[in-house]
Design a protein around this motif. Sequence first.
Motif, PDB file in Angstrom:
ATOM      1  N   ALA A   1      -8.922  -4.128  -8.509  1.00 48.59           N
ATOM      2  CA  ALA A   1      -7.936  -3.487  -9.384  1.00 48.59           C
ATOM      3  C   ALA A   1      -7.752  -2.038  -8.953  1.00 48.59           C
ATOM      4  N   VAL A   2      -6.505  -1.639  -8.759  1.00 42.61           N
ATOM      5  CA  VAL A   2      -6.191  -0.296  -8.271  1.00 42.61           C
ATOM      6  C   VAL A   2      -5.002   0.255  -9.053  1.00 42.61           C
ATOM      7  N   ASN A   3      -5.047   1.532  -9.404  1.00 40.34           N
ATOM      8  CA  ASN A   3      -3.888   2.150 -10.038  1.00 40.34           C
ATOM      9  C   ASN A   3      -2.786   2.377  -9.015  1.00 40.34           C
ATOM     10  N   ALA A   4      -1.547   2.381  -9.475  1.00 40.62           N
ATOM     11  CA  ALA A   4      -0.391   2.382  -8.578  1.00 40.62           C
ATOM     12  C   ALA A   4      -0.337   3.610  -7.680  1.00 40.62           C
ATOM     13  N   ASP A   5      -0.644   4.784  -8.216  1.00 41.44           N
ATOM     14  CA  ASP A   5      -0.535   6.002  -7.406  1.00 41.44           C
ATOM     15  C   ASP A   5      -1.557   6.021  -6.272  1.00 41.44           C
ATOM     16  N   SER A   6      -2.773   5.560  -6.541  1.00 47.16           N
ATOM     17  CA  SER A   6      -3.778   5.481  -5.470  1.00 47.16           C
ATOM     18  C   SER A   6      -3.353   4.480  -4.414  1.00 47.16           C
ATOM     19  N   LEU A   7      -2.820   3.345  -4.861  1.00 52.56           N
ATOM     20  CA  LEU A   7      -2.385   2.313  -3.920  1.00 52.56           C
ATOM     21  C   LEU A   7      -1.253   2.827  -3.040  1.00 52.56           C
ATOM     22  N   GLN A   8      -0.363   3.602  -3.612  1.00 51.02           N
ATOM     23  CA  GLN A   8       0.791   4.120  -2.885  1.00 51.02           C
ATOM     24  C   GLN A   8       0.402   5.191  -1.880  1.00 51.02           C
ATOM     25  N   THR A   9      -0.685   5.909  -2.122  1.00 47.91           N
ATOM     26  CA  THR A   9      -1.012   7.070  -1.302  1.00 47.91           C
ATOM     27  C   THR A   9      -2.203   6.830  -0.378  1.00 47.91           C
ATOM     28  N   TRP A  10      -3.436   6.824  -0.889  1.00 46.73           N
ATOM     29  CA  TRP A  10      -4.592   6.876  -0.003  1.00 46.73           C
ATOM     30  C   TRP A  10      -5.354   5.564   0.141  1.00 46.73           C
ATOM     31  N   VAL A  11      -5.142   4.600  -0.774  1.00 44.08           N
ATOM     32  CA  VAL A  11      -5.955   3.381  -0.742  1.00 44.08           C
ATOM     33  C   VAL A  11      -5.511   2.390   0.326  1.00 44.08           C
TER      34      VAL A  11
END
Length: 293
Positions: A99-109
């Motif tokens: 499970a990942v939040n959208a902003d982290s997924l969009q940027t650094w994850v």
Amino acid sequence: MDLQLDQLRALDAVISEGTFEAAARRLNVTPSAISQRIKALEDAAGRILVQRTKPVQPTDSGLTVLRLARQIQLLSGDTARELGDAHQPTDRPVSIPIAVNADSLQTWVMPALGRAAAHGVCFEIHREDEEHTTRLLRDGTVMAAITSTATAVQGCSVRRLGAMRYRPTANPEFMRTWFALGASAKSFAVAPVILFDRKDDMQFRLIRQYTRKPLNPPRHYIPSSAGFADAIRLGLGWGMMPDLQLRPDDALIPLDDKAFFDIPLYWQQWKLDSPALTMVAETIAAAATAALR
């Protein structure tokens, strides 16, 4: 309880795929065989584990057994890869739901997941707000999560990753139209605001800091991290934008240079001695060290 591995695999497949037919295709058996395995598993557990709806949903007891099923499959997959099992080749990917939040997924994850995938891991990503990802850990839907919760979920370990900084941001034309006299209760009451979804409270947290009272400004709901940032750039409204999404060519302006939120992020994962899960955790931690505060 005498729980058989093929029965546990059937439960995982049914919940993941949503129907008995899709689970059968995934496991290369007939729907009847899936039904028989689920029935045998329920008999062994002494309770109903799935609601036969479309999509199939786990009961509370089913969630408990599902967590066990996924733990066993992860460990058995690790073991098979180490032993070079002829029936499960060592290059077969291990599947890890996260499970990942959208902003982290969009940027650094995402780059970190790419590096982990090169080591033979597949991912099932569940997009959820960082304040709500622990729910997916508790019910066994995911094995790991990026969360804003520092308290470990039962059966999980936790480590701090860093913090993402968010600033109230708008484009220059929007600022001239709605915030010409600066950030104030009057301007916040009428300026359109951009929200990710109805669980997104960050913009209203900032408004409360300035006004000490609830306001009801016009709002846009943009349930996409990239779309949220683009909406700010296009002047639809103002919003709390992560520094990591700012581009060198952006002309965006903060509503107040001193206003920001640092949202702490933590990695929580099941307490399992799994080489695959450990490798993913270390890859995520290294990426966080490079990207976060």
